[in-house]
Scaffold this active site. Structure first.
Site, PDB file in Angstrom:
ATOM      1  N   CYS A 144       0.799  -1.233   0.000  1.00  0.00           N
ATOM      2  CA  CYS A 144       0.000   0.000   0.000  1.00  0.00           C
ATOM      3  C   CYS A 144       0.825   1.273   0.000  1.00  0.00           C
ATOM      4  O   CYS A 144       0.529   2.216  -0.741  1.00  0.00           O
ATOM      5  CB  CYS A 144      -1.003  -0.013   1.156  1.00  0.00           C
ATOM      6  N   HIS A 153      -2.964   1.453   6.804  1.00  0.00           N
ATOM      7  CA  HIS A 153      -3.151   1.446   5.354  1.00  0.00           C
ATOM      8  C   HIS A 153      -2.832   2.849   4.850  1.00  0.00           C
ATOM      9  O   HIS A 153      -3.137   3.843   5.513  1.00  0.00           O
ATOM     10  CB  HIS A 153      -4.581   1.057   4.988  1.00  0.00           C
ATOM     11  N   ASP A 179      -7.081   5.966  -3.835  1.00  0.00           N
ATOM     12  CA  ASP A 179      -6.362   4.809  -3.281  1.00  0.00           C
ATOM     13  C   ASP A 179      -6.010   3.821  -4.395  1.00  0.00           C
ATOM     14  O   ASP A 179      -6.885   3.128  -4.911  1.00  0.00           O
ATOM     15  CB  ASP A 179      -7.232   4.123  -2.225  1.00  0.00           C
ATOM     16  N   ASP A 201     -17.600  -0.651  12.374  1.00  0.00           N
ATOM     17  CA  ASP A 201     -17.566  -1.343  13.660  1.00  0.00           C
ATOM     18  C   ASP A 201     -16.827  -2.665  13.504  1.00  0.00           C
ATOM     19  O   ASP A 201     -16.927  -3.323  12.464  1.00  0.00           O
ATOM     20  CB  ASP A 201     -18.984  -1.631  14.160  1.00  0.00           C
TER      21      ASP A 201
END
Length: 690
Positions: free
Chosen positions: A289, A347, A370, A412
């Site tokens: 990444c 990330h 991204d 979550d």
């Protein structure tokens, strides 16, 4: 090179006795200073759209006669062209077309200076330029050469306009950045050389646009759409990975890296981009990444779009668009590989600055782009541009990929305890994902916290240690805390706090489990565990202490790896179970890097670098290797080897470095023993003109 001159070529046949164009002086030095493009290319004039630049035409034969001979420029992009009549004027027309003018009084007997201005919404590309000398009787045409046109964040009408000079210096002109890694409790930083001023980099970035699927399938359409930074960012994002196209980087996250470079060994974009061009657009192996993001940042800065590298700590990868991340643990605390969702310790992506005319005004500004290939967007592996404001405001239908980005920073985490395939415990953590989001601060090597830009404060919908509805709960809670910031060679200390909120005494079983993991994947097998019976009184809170000796992890943990520790507390009578877990990185021992005369070195001058490592482990290290490398400073890797390095001993590696181009470059030193890397250090080097 201060001057680029192009010999003009007659492309219209005979011109005997007429005024002929002999030479075009692109006035590179003055234009590059005016357009903030110094150092981007030694091959081409590089200018920014919407801002005038000047060329000087030199004639031969007889002088040019402005009364009888008109000058018409023609700018070409692929098969598209536009004629630009040259006017005598001191003012620029307000038009959406190209314009050219000669200031009255600037015509000389053998030369004339022409000022040219492109529309602010011009396409980013390499353009060709022609000159037509027109009379009533004939037209004589000359090929003048080519120039590069970029976005203009200095110009208010440009969609990438950025108002503050300090931001422009950091996010467009700076060739140096930082990537933040590790965990939010123990942030590590590594410098990155974006390298936009290194030879061949700008040409590689323009080539990337030329070999994109959009350009190859419909050249004219692509050339027109390249005026839009939203379109440009999607094209470039997809081209940084190779999943759908002739892209730059091949991603690899598991197994060895034979046939390529371990992603942790890259320290700059220039080497990657040049390898890609030299291999005729075969993907460079390998990226992860931060490599994908840093290369994308380089390309966008070269194209004139303000960009910065951003790290999300505890980033969710939501594969099923549920905006929840599911994790599974055994009843003894071992994390299981049962979910397609994943939670990455960190990330890295890119934010690009632009207006969003396709959306409402509130979504202008920073956009997430991204390039790491995770999920497809409109059928291709790219992500964004997604307005950061849309993530914060939870406008999840805003293009592009806002729902996926939202889950990356605000999902979550649901943790299940399973026994024989049956869920026997369930906890919800609504605070873990996107705990810290940061980038390099302007003019500083410290992190700037961007978390509030992505996330509003929310009510806690659950917490580690809470039991799920439907499962018997008598008020049992557990929390796990790692002491300090563990360093290699030190023991790992932890405390487990168990709270009995019921009026009954309890007999509990405590299970603690430690596993090694990489930042973006599930853990490997356990390397340390403990099981213990605990007695607790009504309404009592017990704190249990545990220590993992360094000898337990030193032989299994490598640099850049993480530790997952989980605790499961079980009520022996009711079978109720609660869980908490922590993931953390262990700080590596430092490698010393010292440059003779300081960290600023002169171009084309040799400098000595002293690299050293001291064994602070509790044992003798066998097969010790100290490696030094640095793109643009050293050719290849320089290694020093020792069969044994005793405790307290130092090993050294002395190398000579020299840079042939200005800018910021990065030296990297790596220490390994027994074929395992345990430390990696980076050092920024500023290259200055002699």
């Amino acid at each position: 090179m201060d001057c680029i001159q192009q010999t003009a070529h007659n492309i219209s046949g005979t011109d005997n006795g007429h005024c002929r164009l002999r030479l075009v002086d692109f006035e590179v030095h003055e234009n590059h200073i005016s357009h903030e493009t110094q150092g981007l290319s030694k091959k081409h004039l590089v200018v920014r759209r919407g801002k005038p630049f000047k060329l000087t035409l030199r004639f031969r034969g007889r002088s040019w006669n402005p009364h009888s001979e008109g000058l018409v420029l023609e700018v070409w992009l692929g098969s598209l062209s536009e004629r630009i009549p040259v006017q005598f004027s001191d003012k620029w027309p307000t038009t959406q077309h190209w314009s050219a003018k000669i200031h009255p009084g600037s015509v000389h007997s053998e030369s004339v200076t022409i000022h040219i201005c492109s529309p602010v919404q011009s396409s980013v590309a390499l353009y060709n330029l022609r000159l037509h000398i027109e009379t009533r009787q004939n037209i004589r045409s000359f090929a003048m050469g080519s120039f590069v046109l970029l976005c203009n964040p200095w110009l208010k009408d440009d969609p990438v306009y950025m108002p503050h000079e300090a931001q422009l210096q950091e996010y467009v002109k700076s060739d140096y950045g930082l990537v933040f890694m590790g965990t939010n409790q123990n942030v590590c930083q590594r410098p990155w050389s974006f390298g936009q001023y290194e030879p061949g980099v700008q040409e590689a970035c323009l080539t990337l646009l030329e070999v994109s699927p959009q350009h190859l399938s419909d050249e004219s359409k692509d050339n027109i759409l390249r005026a839009d930074p939203v379109y440009l960012s999607r094209v470039v994002c997809a081209m940084v990975n190779c999943n759908d196209d002739l892209g730059i980087l091949h991603g690899k996250w598991q197994g060895g890296y034979q046939g390529g470079v371990n992603p942790t060994e890259w320290s700059g974009s220039a080497d990657i981009l040049r390898r890609w061009v030299a291999s005729n657009f075969s993907p460079v192996r390998y990226g992860q990444c931060w490599v994908f993001a840093s290369v994308l940042c380089t390309v966008m800065r070269v194209l004139g779009i303000p960009s910065r590298v951003v790290t999300v700590f505890n980033a969710g990868h939501d594969t099923n668009a549920s905006r929840t991340i599911e994790e599974f643990y055994s009843t003894t605390g071992e994390k299981l590989h049962l979910s397609k969702d994943s939670l990455w310790n960190f990330h890295v992506w890119v934010e690009c600055w632009m207006r969003r005319p396709d959306l409402s005004a509130g979504f202008d500004g920073w956009q997430v782009v991204d390039p790491t290939p995770q999920e497809k967007s409109a059928g291709i592996f790219c992500c964004g541009p997604c307005p950061v404001a849309a993530v914060q405001q939870r406008c999840l239908s805003a293009p592009y990929d806002t729902s996926f980005i939202f889950a990356s920073v605000d999902a979550d985490v649901i943790r299940f305890i399973v026994r024989n395939g049956v869920v026997v415990g369930r906890m919800v953590d609504s605070e873990l994902v996107g705990q810290v989001i940061c980038t390099k601060r302007i003019g500083s090597d410290t992190p700037e916290n961007l978390t509030p830009a992505y996330k509003r404060k929310k009510s806690k919908r659950g917490s580690c240690g809470s039991s799920s509805p439907g499962l018997t709960s008598s008020g049992l809670e557990v929390s796990l805390n790692i002491k300090g910031k563990p360093s290699f060679g030190d023991s790992i200390g932890m405390s487990v706090k168990v709270t009995n909120n019921s009026s009954e005494p309890r007999i509990l079983m405590e299970h603690v489990d430690a596993q090694i993991k990489e930042y973006n994947s599930s853990p490997q097998g356990s390397f340390w565990k403990i099981h213990k019976e605990v007695h607790i009184f009504p309404y009592e809170a017990l704190t249990l202490q545990h220590t993992i000796p360094a000898s337990e992890y030193e032989s299994v943990l490598a640099a850049d790896e993480f530790v997952n520790i989980a605790v499961v507390i079980k009520d022996v009578r009711t079978k109720e179970r609660v869980l908490d877990s922590q993931e953390f990185n262990i700080s590596s021992p430092q490698i010393s890097i010292e440059i003779e005369g300081g960290d600023s070195i002169q171009i084309n001058k040799e400098h000595t670098v002293q690299v050293s490592f001291t064994n602070e482990f509790t044992k003798t290290l066998t097969g010790a290797v100290l490696t030094v490398e640095g793109s643009g400073l050293l050719k290849g890797k320089h290694e020093t080897r020792l069969a044994q390095l005793k405790q307290g001993e130092k090993m050294e590696n002395t190398v000579s470095i020299m840079a042939s181009s200005p800018g910021t470059k990065v030296l990297m030193a790596t220490f390994s023993h027994s074929n395992r890397v345990v430390s990696r250090s980076f050092h920024k080097v500023s290259i200055i003109e002699a």
